[in-house]
Design an enzyme around this catalytic site. Structure first.
Site, short mmCIF file in Angstrom:
data_model
loop_
_atom_site.label_atom_id
_atom_site.label_comp_id
_atom_site.label_asym_id
_atom_site.label_seq_id
_atom_site.Cartn_x
_atom_site.Cartn_y
_atom_site.Cartn_z
N LYS A 193 5.60 7.98 0.57
CA LYS A 193 5.67 9.17 1.43
C LYS A 193 6.99 9.88 1.21
O LYS A 193 8.05 9.27 1.31
CB LYS A 193 5.59 8.75 2.89
CG LYS A 193 4.29 9.10 3.52
CD LYS A 193 4.35 8.88 5.01
CE LYS A 193 2.98 8.45 5.47
NZ LYS A 193 2.94 8.22 6.90
N ASP A 212 7.04 3.78 3.29
CA ASP A 212 7.31 4.80 4.30
C ASP A 212 8.81 4.79 4.58
O ASP A 212 9.57 5.36 3.81
CB ASP A 212 6.45 4.51 5.54
CG ASP A 212 6.54 5.58 6.60
OD1 ASP A 212 6.85 6.74 6.26
OD2 ASP A 212 6.31 5.28 7.78
N ASP A 266 0.82 -1.21 0.00
CA ASP A 266 0.00 0.00 0.00
C ASP A 266 0.85 1.26 0.00
O ASP A 266 0.58 2.20 -0.73
CB ASP A 266 -0.96 -0.01 1.21
CG ASP A 266 -0.28 -0.36 2.54
OD1 ASP A 266 0.96 -0.49 2.58
OD2 ASP A 266 -1.00 -0.52 3.54
N ARG A 279 -9.98 0.46 6.55
CA ARG A 279 -9.37 -0.15 5.36
C ARG A 279 -10.32 -0.20 4.18
O ARG A 279 -9.91 -0.24 3.03
CB ARG A 279 -8.93 -1.59 5.66
CG ARG A 279 -7.81 -1.72 6.66
CD ARG A 279 -7.30 -3.15 6.63
NE ARG A 279 -6.52 -3.51 7.80
CZ ARG A 279 -5.21 -3.28 7.93
NH1 ARG A 279 -4.55 -2.68 6.97
NH2 ARG A 279 -4.57 -3.65 9.01
P1 5GP Z 1 7.82 0.95 6.21
O1 5GP Z 1 8.30 -0.41 6.54
O2 5GP Z 1 8.07 1.38 4.78
O3 5GP Z 1 8.28 1.98 7.19
O4 5GP Z 1 6.28 0.97 6.46
C1 5GP Z 1 5.41 0.38 5.66
C2 5GP Z 1 4.15 0.02 6.42
O5 5GP Z 1 3.84 0.97 7.47
C3 5GP Z 1 3.01 0.09 5.47
O6 5GP Z 1 2.84 -1.16 4.84
C4 5GP Z 1 1.88 0.46 6.38
O7 5GP Z 1 1.35 -0.72 6.94
C5 5GP Z 1 2.48 1.28 7.49
N1 5GP Z 1 2.30 2.73 7.26
C6 5GP Z 1 3.26 3.63 6.93
N2 5GP Z 1 2.73 4.86 6.78
C7 5GP Z 1 1.40 4.73 6.99
C8 5GP Z 1 0.29 5.66 6.95
O8 5GP Z 1 0.38 6.86 6.68
N3 5GP Z 1 -0.94 5.13 7.22
C9 5GP Z 1 -1.13 3.81 7.53
N4 5GP Z 1 -2.37 3.42 7.78
N5 5GP Z 1 -0.11 2.92 7.56
C10 5GP Z 1 1.14 3.38 7.30
MG MG Z 2 1.49 -2.65 5.43
#
Ligand code: 5GP
Ligand code: MG
Length: 168
Positions: free
Chosen positions: A125, A97, A94, A159
């Protein structure tokens, strides 16, 4: 809640992504791997637009941290991922981040013998990436705000929204 990306914008963008993705896999065995739970909407909408043979795999990952977006401990669930040996994998999530989740899963897919691994995310992001991961397909670049809907949750809710919104 404030709508950031409308249902129509999401659907149009997925049409475009499908047109970019399909030609890359015309003659290569494709497995789409979705990261649970957030990728389910994106996965369902994308695969129905890809007119190439494909398999679907799922992998469970969570680094849950509520609205607080400091990266937490990453948990990878067992057992849901089909055999990807020799297959070309397109990994879907999705949102990108920090990149922790996707960088770990890309490594795992290579370790399991995938012939190639590409990554598609609906959202990226800006200014948040800390872990190196090459993303091949991006739906939308968004500012550093917490978003919900279209698979993304807050406390496991929201969701089902067909659009992306920010929680005020
Ligand atoms: P990363 O491992 O890239 O830091 O984070 C990815 C996961 O963090 C995504 O798959 C999601 O589940 C969660 N996440 C990161 N930013 C957001 C956000 O703005 N909203 C939501 N609902 N989940 C986020
Ligand atoms: Mg996720």
């Amino acid at each position: 809640m404030r709508v950031l990306i409308t249902t129509e914008q999401i659907q149009e963008r997925i049409d475009e992504l499908a047109r970019q993705i399909a030609p890359e896999y015309r003659d290569r065995p494709l497995t789409i791997v979705g990261v649970l739970t957030g990728s389910v909407m994106f996965l369902a909408d994308l695969v129905r637009r890809l007119d190439v043979p494909l398999r679907i795999g799922l992998i469970q990952a969570s680094s849950y941290r509520g609205k607080n977006t400091t990266a937490g401990e990453l948990y990878l669930g067992p057992g849901l991922l089909a055999d990807v040996r020799g297959r070309h994998v397109l990994l879907l999530d999705d949102i990108l981040d920090t990149g922790q989740t996707l960088s770990r899963i890309v490594q795992l897919l290579h370790d399991r013998g995938a012939a190639s691994v590409k990554v598609a995310v609906l959202l990226r992001k800006q200014g948040r990436q800390m872990h190196a991961v090459t993303v091949d397909f991006v739906g939308f670049e968004i500012p550093d705000e917490f978003v919900v809907g279209y698979g993304l949750d807050y406390n496991d809710e929201h969701r089902q929204l067909p659009y992306i919104a920010t929680l005020g």
